[in-house]
Motif scaffolding. Structure first.
Motif, PDB file in Angstrom:
ATOM      1  N   TYR A  92      -7.862  -1.792  -7.923  1.00 60.21           N
ATOM      2  CA  TYR A  92      -6.958  -1.442  -6.822  1.00 60.21           C
ATOM      3  C   TYR A  92      -7.739  -0.744  -5.705  1.00 60.21           C
ATOM      4  CZ  TYR A  92      -2.750   0.191  -4.422  1.00 60.21           C
ATOM      5  OH  TYR A  92      -1.766   0.420  -3.479  1.00 60.21           O
ATOM      6  N   LEU A 106       0.859  -1.192   0.000  1.00 58.42           N
ATOM      7  CA  LEU A 106       0.000   0.000   0.000  1.00 58.42           C
ATOM      8  C   LEU A 106       0.895   1.241   0.000  1.00 58.42           C
ATOM      9  CD1 LEU A 106      -3.085   0.950   0.473  1.00 58.42           C
ATOM     10  CD2 LEU A 106      -2.329   1.318   2.828  1.00 58.42           C
ATOM     11  N   ASP A 127      -2.210   6.255  -0.768  1.00 56.37           N
ATOM     12  CA  ASP A 127      -3.354   5.445  -1.179  1.00 56.37           C
ATOM     13  C   ASP A 127      -4.567   5.475  -0.259  1.00 56.37           C
ATOM     14  OD1 ASP A 127      -2.629   4.443  -3.698  1.00 56.37           O
ATOM     15  OD2 ASP A 127      -1.347   2.908  -2.820  1.00 56.37           O
ATOM     16  N   PRO A 137       4.370   1.462  -2.810  1.00 53.03           N
ATOM     17  CA  PRO A 137       3.545   0.794  -3.818  1.00 53.03           C
ATOM     18  C   PRO A 137       4.407   0.146  -4.892  1.00 53.03           C
ATOM     19  CG  PRO A 137       3.635   3.146  -4.275  1.00 53.03           C
ATOM     20  CD  PRO A 137       4.351   2.937  -2.970  1.00 53.03           C
ATOM     21  N   HIS A 177      -5.508  10.510  -1.071  1.00 47.66           N
ATOM     22  CA  HIS A 177      -5.888   9.942  -2.360  1.00 47.66           C
ATOM     23  C   HIS A 177      -7.222  10.533  -2.836  1.00 47.66           C
ATOM     24  CE1 HIS A 177      -6.709   7.410  -5.747  1.00 47.66           C
ATOM     25  NE2 HIS A 177      -5.425   7.121  -5.729  1.00 47.66           N
ATOM     26  N   GLY A 180      -0.028   1.115  -6.974  1.00 47.93           N
ATOM     27  CA  GLY A 180      -0.524   2.134  -6.060  1.00 47.93           C
ATOM     28  C   GLY A 180       0.160   3.471  -6.257  1.00 47.93           C
ATOM     29  N   SER A 181      -0.037   4.364  -5.276  1.00 49.95           N
ATOM     30  CA  SER A 181       0.500   5.715  -5.375  1.00 49.95           C
ATOM     31  C   SER A 181       1.257   6.102  -4.115  1.00 49.95           C
ATOM     32  CB  SER A 181      -0.646   6.708  -5.596  1.00 49.95           C
ATOM     33  OG  SER A 181      -0.201   8.028  -5.380  1.00 49.95           O
ATOM     34  N   ARG A 206     -11.553   4.148  -8.314  1.00 49.24           N
ATOM     35  CA  ARG A 206     -10.134   3.899  -8.570  1.00 49.24           C
ATOM     36  C   ARG A 206      -9.891   2.570  -9.286  1.00 49.24           C
ATOM     37  NH1 ARG A 206      -5.885   2.318  -9.550  1.00 49.24           N
ATOM     38  NH2 ARG A 206      -3.873   2.649  -8.554  1.00 49.24           N
TER      39      ARG A 206
END
Lengths: 468, 468
Positions: free
Chosen positions: B251, B40, B44, B288, B50, B300-301, B248
């Motif tokens: 995910y 994660l 996120d 991520p 997010h 992910g981010s 999103r």
């Protein structure tokens, strides 16, 4: 012990008083406050994920209200963005575009007097209207705020770097040239210059005082306050109380003082028992000014978004936006609805029961039902202009870039055919171009792009004319 | 009307009951729950900014607890990060490093039995201990969780892509090879395989049930639950209830189901009135997994941070971390204190009044006073290892990169002399290298770097040996 009947009487009186208060507030037309930050990035607040800038008052405002995560402004730089906010119309319609990207001290024009601003519209129903802070829609006398529906004005008529000190042009020589030719930075009270080159470290405190005084003075009539902070636009200044306090450096100090300022305003509304009948909006005018490779500490952050002020990537035009108003705005909610700063005018007018202008196209829509939580869907399409050129559009989660250009770069804009396609809800950072997988989406967005362009009547650009 | 004396009696009884409850909870040793997400990213969760993943339960957990914005893990990939968390020690000390970056199904080794895990330490004071989910510290029988202080185990012994379906190697051929050679993904109950290739769409629900059962069964004794979710590590699976629900994409569905799972656990603690005496920690094992240029939707981010899993930039090793525990953790606070996953062991042991091991160096420190709000300062130095090579260190706000390497890239690591310097509190995205301005800082960090390296006794790498 308090005898029981006294206790009951006390409760009854408290109940009556609460009922009276509540009815007194809700029977009146609602008050409106717009707090506009300058160059604050999408990622610069605690509640939008900044690791070291502390914004407890804005975070609390978000907890008591609705925080938007897909909220857009009408342009990627200051002047046209402000014109869009105040008129509910894209700059291409109100003329606030040109080769120069904003108004400068030597600009000859201002916002057309034919435009209907939020202030002008609310005045038709007897609202008290005030502007504290940055105007930037014309600095010749006939273009100052009092010509656009504001009863009072206190602030700088343009950006805080357009005086003799601290100018930030795109290049060092440009910067020096501006400092030489700019007049001393004027501070206006209504139509008069009352100071020049004011101590900018005191501006946030002075502006906050002005806003609180305006609220107090107008507590018994409906009011509209437009508080346009000069910060965190460069040059950055914080008062002694905030200087050196943020782990984020001076930029953080300045944002934390702005956060304090917002806290003071919400506290005053609660004190005066105006909180149940006032809608407060906090947003930024565009993305952060990155000052790439020049001044690492003074540029803000777009968080997970790509690019910044001056760009039609998300970092340039998606901004932090928090709506607050117990009773009118559903508390403790986050909205992923797409909405824009141009929605503010139709929403306020609807809440104040004022009909929308019918003689001109508006680019915003009433989002009352998004605010009160009845729905979570806003604008269908978002337009990303750079001056008079439509660079990109968003429809649903999809964004198509027909032209791109890095912010503040001497390079020429790059056209794209087919346009570059991104799914913003899956990929907010615009990292993964997915056009090949979705030719149908590209065609749909191309149609929406052409339809919009065909429907816009060109007006004269107003930003370029210079006072001789 | 209720007669007054009955009302008074009622209040008195309620008061006594609350007092009893509170004393009963606080007289007992506290319970501990660690919820570890897999891959994660820092950006996120809703409360970390997010835009379209909705995590109301984790956001609420943050509101009721303390959210850290500068929290680190001990390694940038799964196996060594988990070893660091459970032992409070850097991988370089416990041997969990090698040319292979994690344990695979054919790995011959496991965590050394001489290591003291959180579970083993808490067992000395009679704690009930359970692990639900991913282990990844050895899959031969002698290296399964029951050999390390856990009373019970239910879960996959390694990553959810290490079976016959959905394997994700760095390259397509590597991926195919793994699918061919891996045994069917085993689901363990204690030391026995009870299923193979379980339906991963059901895993979050099944694991949640297991955690809730464990809590209920152990409500009257102190317990430690380590719940290590297999997600959002790829392959991604959500149950029917969550599939297709997030803006999103898949995910987001998976993260939102994990958020639901956390909500179920906190709700159960409140129902059982264990909330005043339980500390819950939610964090991720590393940044991520971006799947650059391969699969845009499944990575992910890291939000505002640079780079990702497998990197020693911030995106690889700074993770979301929320501590919750009314009475033990100060509510509604955000901490910018630097802390690490290796602080969890000494903190739990301190709260449980268990002495720390004295026969070995620990790399974490007790952060009880950060959690309860008495101070907001944690670790002085953070070490960023890639396997056995120290790439970077952080001291105060400064980070010096002595070596850099893009995540999951075939390129060789690049050494830097002088090291690259960033001020992480001003510039969390590591965009502005400022070494030239701060030669004194570079020297200070260089000394700390050399001192640490001189103090570490090399052990054998354990990740590379393969079962013949």
């Amino acid at each position: 012990m308090i005898p029981r009947f006294k206790l009951l009487l006390l409760f009854f009186l408290l109940f009556l008083s609460a009922l009276y208060e509540s009815r007194a507030q809700s029977n009146r037309q609602p008050n409106f406050i717009v707090i506009l930050a300058d160059d604050l990035g999408y990622g610069d607040l605690g509640c939008y994920g900044h690791p070291t800038i502390r914004t407890p008052f804005l975070d609390q405002m978000a907890t008591e209200g609705k925080r938007f995560t897909q909220f857009y402004v009408g342009a990627n730089v200051c002047t046209p963005s402000r014109a869009a906010l105040l008129t509910g119309r894209l700059p291409i319609r109100n003329g606030i575009f040109g080769k120069r990207v904003v108004f400068f001290p030597n600009s000859a024009n201002g916002l057309p007097h034919s435009e209907i601003t939020i202030a002008k519209a609310l005045k038709t129903k007897g609202y008290a209207t005030g502007l504290v802070g940055k105007w930037h829609l014309g600095s010749k006398k006939e273009y100052l705020p009092l010509s656009y529906g504001f009863d009072s004005y206190f602030g700088l008529p343009y950006s805080n770097d357009m005086g003799k000190v601290g100018s930030f042009g795109p290049t060092a020589s440009d910067q020096a040239a501006r400092v030489n030719t700019n007049p001393p930075l004027p501070l206006y009270r209504n139509n008069e210059v009352v100071e020049t080159e004011p101590d900018q470290r005191q501006l946030t405190k002075r502006y906050t005082d002005e806003v609180l005084k305006f609220i107090t003075a107008n507590r018994s009539k409906p009011f509209f306050m437009y508080y346009a902070s000069p910060f965190p636009h460069v040059p950055l200044y914080a008062s002694e109380q905030f200087s050196g306090k943020s782990k984020r450096g001076l930029y953080g100090d300045v944002v934390e003082e702005l956060d304090w300022s917002v806290g003071q305003i919400l506290k005053k509304l609660k004190e005066l028992k105006l909180d149940k009948n006032t809608v407060v909006v906090f947003l930024s005018d565009n993305g952060p000014w990155l000052m790439k490779n020049r001044l690492e500490e003074v540029g803000g952050s777009a968080g997970p978004l790509y690019e910044a002020k001056g760009s039609t990537y998300e970092g340039g035009m998606r901004v932090p936006a928090i709506f607050w108003g117990p009773g009118l705005v559903k508390a403790n909610t986050v909205s992923t609805a797409v909405a824009t700063s141009m929605d503010i005018l139709p929403t306020f007018l609807n809440l104040a029961k004022i009909p929308l202008p019918t003689d001109r196209p508006l680019d915003g829509q009433d989002i009352t039902d998004v605010l009160n939580g009845r729905k979570d869907k806003g604008a269908e399409v978002v337009y990303y202009y750079d001056a008079d050129r439509l660079y990109a559009i968003r429809k649903g989660p999809w964004k198509a870039h027909f032209t791109t250009h890095p912010s503040y770069s001497p390079e020429a804009p790059v056209p794209h055919d087919p346009p570059l396609l991104y799914n913003l809800e899956v990929d907010p950072g615009e990292r993964y171009e997915v056009g090949k997988k979705h030719p149908d989406v590209i065609e749909d967005l191309r149609k929406a792009f052409e339809k919009h362009r065909a429907g816009v009547v060109a007006v004269e650009p107003l930003l370029d004319a210079i006072v001789e």
